[in-house]
Design an enzyme around this catalytic site. Structure first.
Site, PDB file in Angstrom:
ATOM      1  N   TYR B 123      -0.750  20.573  70.736  1.00  0.00           N
ATOM      2  CA  TYR B 123      -0.737  21.377  71.953  1.00  0.00           C
ATOM      3  C   TYR B 123      -1.624  20.808  73.035  1.00  0.00           C
ATOM      4  O   TYR B 123      -1.298  20.864  74.218  1.00  0.00           O
ATOM      5  CB  TYR B 123      -1.098  22.835  71.636  1.00  0.00           C
ATOM      6  CG  TYR B 123       0.108  23.564  71.102  1.00  0.00           C
ATOM      7  CD1 TYR B 123       0.242  23.851  69.749  1.00  0.00           C
ATOM      8  CD2 TYR B 123       1.163  23.900  71.955  1.00  0.00           C
ATOM      9  CE1 TYR B 123       1.378  24.471  69.268  1.00  0.00           C
ATOM     10  CE2 TYR B 123       2.299  24.514  71.475  1.00  0.00           C
ATOM     11  CZ  TYR B 123       2.406  24.794  70.130  1.00  0.00           C
ATOM     12  OH  TYR B 123       3.536  25.389  69.645  1.00  0.00           O
ATOM     13  N   GLU B 216       6.201  23.050  41.968  1.00  0.00           N
ATOM     14  CA  GLU B 216       6.777  22.567  43.232  1.00  0.00           C
ATOM     15  C   GLU B 216       6.954  23.703  44.235  1.00  0.00           C
ATOM     16  O   GLU B 216       6.593  23.581  45.405  1.00  0.00           O
ATOM     17  CB  GLU B 216       8.123  21.887  42.970  1.00  0.00           C
ATOM     18  CG  GLU B 216       8.809  21.407  44.245  1.00  0.00           C
ATOM     19  CD  GLU B 216      10.235  20.882  44.022  1.00  0.00           C
ATOM     20  OE1 GLU B 216      10.604  20.614  42.849  1.00  0.00           O
ATOM     21  OE2 GLU B 216      10.967  20.757  45.018  1.00  0.00           O
ATOM     22  N   ASP B 269      11.928  20.864  40.391  1.00  0.00           N
ATOM     23  CA  ASP B 269      13.387  20.976  40.273  1.00  0.00           C
ATOM     24  C   ASP B 269      13.924  19.669  39.702  1.00  0.00           C
ATOM     25  O   ASP B 269      13.320  18.602  39.864  1.00  0.00           O
ATOM     26  CB  ASP B 269      14.024  21.174  41.655  1.00  0.00           C
ATOM     27  CG  ASP B 269      13.782  22.581  42.203  1.00  0.00           C
ATOM     28  OD1 ASP B 269      13.883  22.759  43.436  1.00  0.00           O
ATOM     29  OD2 ASP B 269      13.485  23.491  41.386  1.00  0.00           O
TER      30      ASP B 269
END
EC number: 5.6.2.2
Lengths: 502, 382
Positions: B123, B216, B269
């Site tokens: 920013y 995960e 996964d």
């Protein structure tokens, strides 16, 4: 001046008529009327008349017409009516060796309209026949009309004239076939929409405006500015130079004006045809008429030290009667155009829009190049150099390639950042060392001074780098020199890696 | 043990391997000042030039896996292939200026003795130079360029990456002179891991866990935390909610140093992305290759693995997307994977399908805990 076709002669007559209009400094009318008679000889009567200053015979004395065409479509007879004050010129006429077809000249000592018939194919003093003059009947006007009858094709001639016409005066073009009713074709050309020049503009300003116009219309191949190549006038960087000297022989002042135009056009626009690729077309005018540049002037151009402006001239060549300058390593997006004009100062100011004639004129007018005096040669050099200096002074970026221009765009930001780094430091030794490297005194520095100092140096490196041919471009040193074995350099890629890039 | 680790590191810390040092602010400022002086010297030399920036290439072609001799630890290092960033190339000119701009901002941050997050930096730069830094990605990449130029860690530059990590389980954390935080009492959301590496460095750790389990996904972490799995099997649960950030890895590293006997197990996964996440915890990354190697840990793959696939219903398998294949190919060619991992990746590619841990819920909501427990007890991890 030698002509081999009626079209060429007509265009020349139009050109002369135009000049007479210009010299008149008033609004004039130039009428070109093509009429096919319905008689047994379906010849085309071509009339070119104007309301400019009257003609003088000198204009016609050098005209020659030679036609190798067996089926000659013109007998060589040209009729002329004019209001000019003629007597002196008539005298000279007898002495002149004339080898022109007939021209009818009509002169008047302000009260008469003179008529002449001139045989452009003939020779000797019998070329010009003076005919009885007519009275003006008290009216005040000036002008000329030249007319001839020929079997030339009306449509072809019309097309030629069309492309030839410039638009700075109102011109009426009429073509009519008496046999065919409603065959009258009329078109009136009004003022130039492209760029208006103030009436009071100087010769040089008009020359400048003329070449700008010429360039943005791609050598007058378009009728309007090419907006793809030139979305803004700012892309054109123009430098002007004037050199004068007094010609003692002719008791006049000889003036040489030079305008050099540099434009950066993105090479993406391959649709726009560039007739001479990257070569520079050198337009040359002598006494307000387009002309072929003399050999000696060409040599003078070649001898100019272009290198000091970062330009490398390979040489000057002639192609189709056009003088071109060839460059070494000119960036493909950069184009240079040059116009030179030499004239004797006695001529009053002319509107330079006739420059728009130059494209077609070159193909039709083959004047005999005059021998350039040594004075004039020197003028070429001086004027061109002045124009280059002017360019450099006003457009420091004029000689930069677009690549360099792009990079240069980042210079202010970079300078500001480096200045910010220096000035935000609390280490006075560090600041002092930076200032001394920049050649600044610590006391007097403000942010702006530091920024502009750094920017100046960055820009000068960019410009210097740009002048060198690409294969010689400096490989800059690394910021940190103590690198042991820089294994390989690689090209920058925006998408270097992602989170899963193993 | 600490000495062993250090000496091992020094053993293969040859000249060809590059790293970013963790240095105090004054030193970083000094490096920046040297940069500026060098730039000015070269700019004002008799043959002036705009110096090029030598950036260590962060590409897998410039990476190397060094397998520990004395430990089982393998790490990803970057070698010294340099990428030249030059102002003179129009395409790279902007990126060139960006590096200097980032240097300026970091210099000012360090002067003020502050620390900012990458988001805050974005920013700030967006206000100062919107055309140079139109997005967060540009900021993040430029910071990495700066790390690669100055060879000091991102954190040393005064920049924190906000952490996404969470931790729960049989572990207590204590900032010096502050109250003790018991991670088993943190509710189902666990304790958020700070992005401040200095703070993490100072934490005093105590644990009576027997295992560390990297999870995960956030949802799985929450399920296990809520079910108080860490009491069934005394463990510490940690997640980065996806791709691991530096702070989470750092804390894991600290735990592995503090409790070296705790096996670290990963639950991901069954897909190339999951394997990639595991590898990042285990070896480090190329993207932050100058620093990431520091926090490599001996992580073992618990599940989901090829031998678990029979447990999953057919419907739970979905086809691999092109991105998945890209990641798999990248992993295979990286030279990082040990043989059994490579085989697993090959099966994924060959089958062309993937499956999520949630597929285990097919057998009931408490199946997951049982599955993990069973695997741990059987030491079924590689």
């Amino acid at each position: 001046m030698e002509f081999s076709t009626v079209q060429e002669l007509c265009l020349h007559l139009i050109s002369s008529a135009y000049q007479r209009c210009r010299l008149s400094e008033q609004i004039c009318r130039l009428a070109i009327i093509l009429t096919r008679s319905s008689s047994s000889h379906p010849s085309l009567r071509i009339s070119i008349s104007d309301t400019g200053i009257g003609s003088c015979l000198e204009e016609f004395q050098n005209l020659r017409f030679s036609s190798t065409d067996v089926a000659d479509n013109w007998d060589g007879m040209l009729s002329l009516k004019t209001t000019s004050n003629m007597p002196d010129q008539l005298f000279c006429l007898r002495e002149m060796v004339l080898s022109c077809p007939h021209i009818i000249l009509i002169g008047i000592r302000d009260t008469e309209i003179h008529s002449y018939q001139i045989n452009l194919k003939g020779s000797g003093s019998s070329r010009i026949t003076r005919l009885p003059s007519n009275t003006k009947n008290g009216a005040k006007f000036s002008g000329s009309e030249a007319y001839l009858s020929s079997f030339v094709s009306r449509d072809l001639l019309l097309a030629d004239i069309h492309t030839f016409i410039q638009k700075n005066i109102a011109i009426q073009l009429v073509a009519e076939d008496c046999d065919v009713p409603e065959s009258r074709y009329e078109k009136v050309f009004l003022s130039n929409e492209c760029k208006q020049s103030p009436v009071s503009a100087s010769n040089l300003e008009l020359l400048k405006s003329g070449i700008e116009d010429y360039v943005v219309k791609h050598g007058n191949n378009l009728s309007n500015k090419c907006n793809t190549c030139f979305p803004s006038w700012e892309q054109l960087k123009v430098g002007v130079g004037v050199a004068c000297c007094t010609d003692n022989r002719l008791h006049t002042e000889l003036v040489m004006e030079a305008v050099i135009l540099i434009s950066n056009v993105s090479t993406q626009n391959i649709t726009c045809f560039r007739e001479y690729d990257n070569k520079t077309e050198v337009l040359y005018f002598e006494d307000f008429s387009p002309c072929t540049i003399s050999r000696s002037s060409m040599k003078t151009l070649e001898s100019i030290d272009w290198k000091t402006y970062g330009l490398n001239l390979r040489g000057a060549v002639e192609q189709d009667g056009v003088t071109l300058l060839e460059w070494e390593n000119l960036p493909t997006d950069t184009h240079i155009d040059v116009v030179l004009h030499i004239y004797h100062k006695q001529y009053p100011a002319l509107d330079r829009s006739f420059l728009s004639l130059s494209e077609t004129v070159k193909s039709t007018v083959i004047p005999a190049p005059r021998k350039m005096s040594p004075l004039a040669r020197n003028l070429v050099k001086r004027a061109v150099k002045l124009a280059l200096d002017d360019l450099k002074a006003n457009h420091s970026q004029a000689f930069l390639s677009s690549r360099a221009l792009q990079i240069r765009g980042y210079a202010p930001d970079l300078a500001k950042t480096i200045a910010g780094l220096i000035l935000s430091s609390s280490d006075l030794d560090f600041q002092g060392e930076c200032f001394s490297l920049l050649g600044l005194q610590s006391q007097e520095v403000g942010t702006e001074i530091v920024e502009s100092c750094i920017e100046e140096r960055i820009v000068s490196v960019i410009e210097m780098n740009d002048k060198k041919p690409h294969n010689y471009q400096q490989v800059a040193p690394y910021l940190f020199e103590e690198l042991e074995n820089p294994v390989q350099d690689s090209e920058f890629q925006e998408n270097d890696f992602g989170p899963f890039d193993f | 043990m600490e000495d062993l680790q250090n000496s091992t590191l020094k053993f293969f810390s040859d000249q060809e391997l590059c790293n970013a040092d963790i240095v105090p602010p004054a030193q970083v400022r000094a490096r920046i000042e040297v940069s500026v002086l060098n730039f000015l010297k070269i700019l004002n030399a008799s043959n002036p030039a705009i110096s090029n920036l030598p950036l260590i290439q962060r590409k897998y072609s410039n990476s190397r896996v060094i397998h520990g001799l004395l430990t089982e630890l393998s790490r990803v290092f970057l070698s010294n292939s340099i990428s030249t960033r030059s102002l003179m190339r129009p395409i790279a000119a902007k990126a060139f200026v960006r590096v200097w701009k980032a240097m300026e901002i970091c210099y000012q941050i360090l002067l003020q003795e502050k620390r900012v997050t990458q988001r805050e930096l974005f920013y700030k730069l967006l206000c100062l130079s919107p055309d140079l830094f139109p997005s967060q990605t540009h900021v993040n990449r430029t910071i990495q360029d700066l790390v690669a130029l100055l060879r000091c860690s991102r954190f040393s530059l005064g920049i924190m990456a906000s952490s996404r990590g969470l931790i729960s389980g049989r572990l207590t954390l204590q900032e010096p002179d502050k109250e003790v935080v018991d991670c088993s009492l943190c509710g189902s959301s666990g304790f958020p891991i700070s992005g401040d590496l200095n703070l993490l460095e100072r934490l005093v750790l105590h644990a009576d866990a027997r295992y560390v389990i990297i999870v995960e996904k956030h949802a799985i972490f929450q399920r296990l935390t809520e079910d108080r799995f860490f009491h069934q099997i005394p463990s510490i649960l940690i997640t980065a909610k996806g791709y691991p950030d530096m702070a989470t890895r750092f804390l894991l590293y600290r735990i592995s140093r503090a409790f070296p006997d705790l096996p670290i197990l990963a639950l991901v996964d069954w897909n190339p992305a999951g394997l990639a996440i595991l590898c990042t915890f285990k070896f480090g990354s190329v993207g932050m290759g100058l620093e990431a190697y520091r926090y490599a840990c001996n992580v073992k793959w618990l599940g989901l693995r090829g031998n678990d696939l029979p447990l999953l219903p057919d419907q739970s398998f979905v086809p691999l997307k092109p991105k998945d294949l890209q990641i798999a190919q990248s992993l295979m060619s990286s030279g990082i994977l040990q043989d059994n991992y490579k085989d697993e990746a090959a099966v994924m590619i060959q089958k062309g399908r993937k499956a999520e841990i949630e597929a285990l819920y097919f057998h009931g909501y408490d199946y997951l805990g049982k599955y993990i427990a069973k695997k741990i007890v059987q030491s079924d991890y590689v």
